[in-house]
Enzyme design. Structure first.
Site, PDB file in Angstrom:
ATOM      1  CE  LYS A 110       8.070  -7.733  -5.559  1.00  0.00           C
ATOM      2  NZ  LYS A 110       7.135  -7.029  -6.388  1.00  0.00           N
ATOM      3  CE  LYS A 190      14.476   0.829   8.006  1.00  0.00           C
ATOM      4  NZ  LYS A 190      14.371   0.702   6.594  1.00  0.00           N
ATOM      5  CE  LYS A 193       4.675   1.757   3.871  1.00  0.00           C
ATOM      6  NZ  LYS A 193       5.677   2.815   4.012  1.00  0.00           N
TER       7      LYS A 193
END
Ligand code: ADP
Ligand code: TRP
Length: 323
Positions: A110, A190, A193
């Site tokens: 992040k 990979k 989501k």
């Protein structure tokens, strides 16, 4: 041996979640003391919608039970129902060195992307450490991305033991299932989501078929030989098939005369046979929520009994008790 793992209730499970994480829990549940929990407190770092979090938490319990987690063998509970965990988190936080957390990937990623992170995301591994050591866990089955957090757990536990000069905490080991450590998604990357390339475990047959039929392939004509080892259809097929079935399909790839559509159909049939019964079990469980809630309440009771003992040991060691 105490086996423990947690799963975040972040949405519907996909094949990566199942083969990378959930299947390990189920395989290890006959250990005399398997503890599995739904990490709703960790999910607070990403889900900021009360109703959604509540729903997801219950859904995660349904998923695990439907996929074969047997509450007679394993203890299943919700993280936030064990308040001792958050209490221990503070004790651990006071011995956790900042540099350990600085390099943990959820926070680091992040930060590198310039997104402001909350203290919760930064200290996330300390909550995870508390989750693990509060039950004297010895083995933590995880997906490969969680290994770093178990290493932090060991460091923190060891530091506490050193500072207070006694064996307060047991140091846990992790276990990654190497063969399926990285399940690929529909695009060959990979499965995640975040990449919008997932296939859900409980997908309805029609949608499942449609999704699998959408897998992108190269334009080798039907009659030409094809290479199974570079094809994501085959890579996914291997998750469900035994060695003989894998060899048979690989031979058909190499022989030529088979279109990718046929391989997709073979994958669909295997996947549906594998997950179809779990989908039906899930529907039955969803119609009996009181049963699921009872399972979670009984699990929390058992987990709390153990958590209390370890928390008291830690409090005594560091002097936040007057006994
Ligand atoms: P996602 O990447 O879809 O957000 P999560 O990070 O919620 O998935 O993963 C939950 C668990 O499932 C983790 O233990 C993780 O290691 C495992 N997992 C997720 N995706 C995969 C994958 N493609 N292959 C193997 N394991 C996976
Ligand atoms: N952080 C883990 C994940 O995102 C979930 C988790 C929380 C966990 N506490 C844990 C896993 C303790 C293993 C042990 O997948």
């Amino acid at each position: 041996m105490r086996v423990l793992s947690g799963i975040q209730p972040t949405g519907r499970p996909h094949w990566g979640n199942y083969f990378g994480a959930i299947s390990q829990y189920i395989a290890l549940q006959n250990n005399e003391q398997a503890f599995y929990f739904i990490a709703d407190l960790h999910a607070l770092t990403t889900i900021r919608d009360a109703e959604r979090l509540r729903q997801n938490t219950l859904n995660a319990a349904l998923d695990l039970l439907a996929l074969g987690l047997d509450p007679k063998q394993a203890t299943l509970f919700v993280q936030s129902e064990i308040p001792e965990v958050t209490e221990l988190t503070w004790l651990l936080m006071t011995v956790t060195q900042m540099h350990l957390l600085d390099k943990c990937h959820a926070y680091k990623d992040k930060k590198e992307r310039g997104i402001a992170a909350d203290a919760g995301l930064f200290t996330y591994p300390v909550l995870m450490a508390a989750d693990i050591i509060i039950y004297d866990s010895q083995l933590v089955p995880v997906g490969v991305d969680q290994v770093q957090h178990v290493e932090v757990t060991r460091d923190v536990a060891q530091r506490f033991n050193q500072i207070y000069n006694r064996e307060v905490f047991t140091l846990p080991n992790y276990r990654v299932m190497e063969a399926t450590a990285k399940v690929v998604g529909l695009d060959g990357e990979k499965m995640s989501k975040s990449y919008d390339n997932t296939v859900e475990v409980f997908e309805e047959p029609k949608k499942l078929r449609k999704k699998l039929m959408s897998i992108k392939t190269d334009s080798t004509p039907v009659e030409e030989p094809k290479n199974p080892d570079t094809c994501s259809i085959f890579t996914l097929f291997k998750l469900f098939a035994n060695a003989e079935e894998q060899d048979a399909l690989a031979a058909r790839y190499r022989a030529g005369g088979m279109g990718y559509g046929e391989a997709k159909q073979a994958l669909y049939e295997k996947a549906e046979a594998f997950f179809g019964p779990a989908r039906e079990r899930r529907a039955a469980l969803a119609a009996d929520l009181p049963y699921v809630q009872d399972v979670l309440a009984a699990g929390a009771k058992r987990a709390r009994e153990k958590a209390r003992v370890v928390l008291d040991r830690a409090k005594e060691a560091c002097g936040v008790s007057t006994r």
